[in-house]
Design a protein around this motif. Structure first.
Motif, short mmCIF file in Angstrom:
data_model
loop_
_atom_site.label_atom_id
_atom_site.label_comp_id
_atom_site.label_asym_id
_atom_site.label_seq_id
_atom_site.Cartn_x
_atom_site.Cartn_y
_atom_site.Cartn_z
N VAL A 95 0.85 -1.18 0.00
CA VAL A 95 0.00 0.00 0.00
C VAL A 95 0.89 1.24 0.00
O VAL A 95 1.82 1.35 0.79
N LEU A 96 0.59 2.17 -0.93
CA LEU A 96 1.39 3.39 -1.12
C LEU A 96 0.55 4.62 -0.84
O LEU A 96 -0.61 4.68 -1.25
N LEU A 97 1.15 5.59 -0.18
CA LEU A 97 0.52 6.88 0.02
C LEU A 97 1.55 7.94 -0.31
O LEU A 97 2.63 7.97 0.30
N ARG A 98 1.26 8.76 -1.31
CA ARG A 98 2.22 9.80 -1.71
C ARG A 98 2.36 10.82 -0.59
O ARG A 98 1.38 11.29 -0.03
N ILE A 99 3.60 11.14 -0.27
CA ILE A 99 3.89 12.15 0.75
C ILE A 99 3.42 13.50 0.22
O ILE A 99 3.69 13.85 -0.94
N PRO A 100 2.69 14.30 1.03
CA PRO A 100 2.24 15.62 0.56
C PRO A 100 3.39 16.49 0.07
O PRO A 100 4.52 16.38 0.56
N SER A 101 3.09 17.37 -0.88
CA SER A 101 4.11 18.19 -1.56
C SER A 101 5.04 18.92 -0.60
O SER A 101 6.25 18.95 -0.81
N GLN A 102 4.50 19.52 0.45
CA GLN A 102 5.35 20.31 1.34
C GLN A 102 6.35 19.47 2.11
O GLN A 102 7.31 19.99 2.66
N PHE A 103 6.17 18.14 2.13
CA PHE A 103 7.09 17.24 2.84
C PHE A 103 7.90 16.37 1.88
O PHE A 103 8.66 15.51 2.31
N GLN A 104 7.73 16.55 0.55
CA GLN A 104 8.43 15.72 -0.43
C GLN A 104 9.95 15.79 -0.28
O GLN A 104 10.62 14.78 -0.39
N ALA A 105 10.49 16.95 -0.06
CA ALA A 105 11.96 17.11 0.01
C ALA A 105 12.55 16.38 1.21
O ALA A 105 13.65 15.84 1.12
N SER A 106 11.82 16.35 2.32
CA SER A 106 12.35 15.75 3.55
C SER A 106 11.21 15.20 4.41
O SER A 106 10.80 15.83 5.38
N PRO A 107 10.69 14.01 4.06
CA PRO A 107 9.57 13.46 4.81
C PRO A 107 9.99 13.08 6.23
O PRO A 107 11.10 12.57 6.44
N PRO A 108 9.13 13.31 7.22
CA PRO A 108 9.44 12.87 8.58
C PRO A 108 9.56 11.34 8.63
O PRO A 108 8.84 10.64 7.91
N LEU A 109 10.46 10.85 9.45
CA LEU A 109 10.60 9.40 9.61
C LEU A 109 9.39 8.85 10.36
O LEU A 109 8.95 9.44 11.35
N PRO A 110 8.86 7.71 9.93
CA PRO A 110 7.71 7.11 10.62
C PRO A 110 8.10 6.57 11.99
O PRO A 110 9.22 6.09 12.18
N SER A 111 7.16 6.62 12.93
CA SER A 111 7.36 6.00 14.24
C SER A 111 7.19 4.49 14.14
O SER A 111 7.77 3.75 14.92
N ASP A 112 6.38 4.04 13.21
CA ASP A 112 6.09 2.61 12.99
C ASP A 112 7.13 2.04 12.04
O ASP A 112 7.25 2.47 10.90
#
Length: 189
Positions: free
Chosen positions: A100-117
């Motif tokens: 399952v894929l979910l595209r990271i929103p545009s404002q976070f594309q450059a540096s997405p936060p690391l998931p806790s899970d």
């Protein structure tokens, strides 16, 4: 959890950017040829569970991630569609394996936060071209399999696409009862 609920009820939904290359209709099946932009995606891969169960579990994990269950505690907003890679068996039924894929929103594309899970991975994926058809309602495995078969039959030998996987897509939150949008995408070769 509150961030996930707030996001689903009050947040805006960013749609994965694409370009429609062509449209067609044959045997009452309406379809489009589209190109989708690449980018960074949050992904969850599950095996050994039926499609509907695996999809619910993976989507919940991804909603928590974009709702703030990440290293920054950032509520990122929702994107659509939730895109599920499925792997059909020889008889057309789906194997018990989904991604399952979910595209990271545009404002976070450059540096997405690391998931806790730890089961959530961040992937950089290339753009792709697909053949797409849509349908309404609350989609289940049987609906996606049925529409994938219809689209495949409609395209016949005129189009080349991967036969070992396809994508099942949902655009709407569960609390939206009417006007729902679901799609099947066959990945062009």
């Amino acid at each position: 959890m509150f961030g996930m609920i707030r996001n689903a009820l009050f947040g805006t939904t960013e749609v994965w950017p694409c370009r429609v290359l062509s449209k067609g209709e044959k045997n009452d099946v309406v379809y489009e040829e589209r190109e989708y932009d690449g980018g960074k995606f949050a992904t969850v891969e599950l095996t050994g569970k039926p499609f509907d169960e695996a999809l619910r579990e993976a989507v919940l994990k991804l909603l928590k991630y974009v709702g703030g269950s990440n290293e920054q505690g950032a509520g990122m907003g929702m994107t659509a569609p939730v895109c599920t890679t499925v792997f059909p068996g020889d008889d057309g039924s789906l194997q018990q394996k989904v991604k399952v894929l979910l595209r990271i929103p545009s404002q976070f594309q450059a540096s997405p936060p690391l998931p806790s899970d730890e089961s959530i991975q961040i992937e950089d994926r290339e753009g792709m071209a697909v053949y797409s058809t849509h349908f309404g309602g609350y989609a289940k495995e049987v609906d996606y399999v049925n529409y994938a078969a219809k689209l495949s039959s409609t395209l016949g030998n005129e189009a080349t696409y991967h036969k070992d996987l396809y994508f099942c897509n949902g655009y709407d939150p569960p609390m939206k009862p009417y006007g729902r949008r679901n799609e099947v995408w066959l990945l062009k070769k």
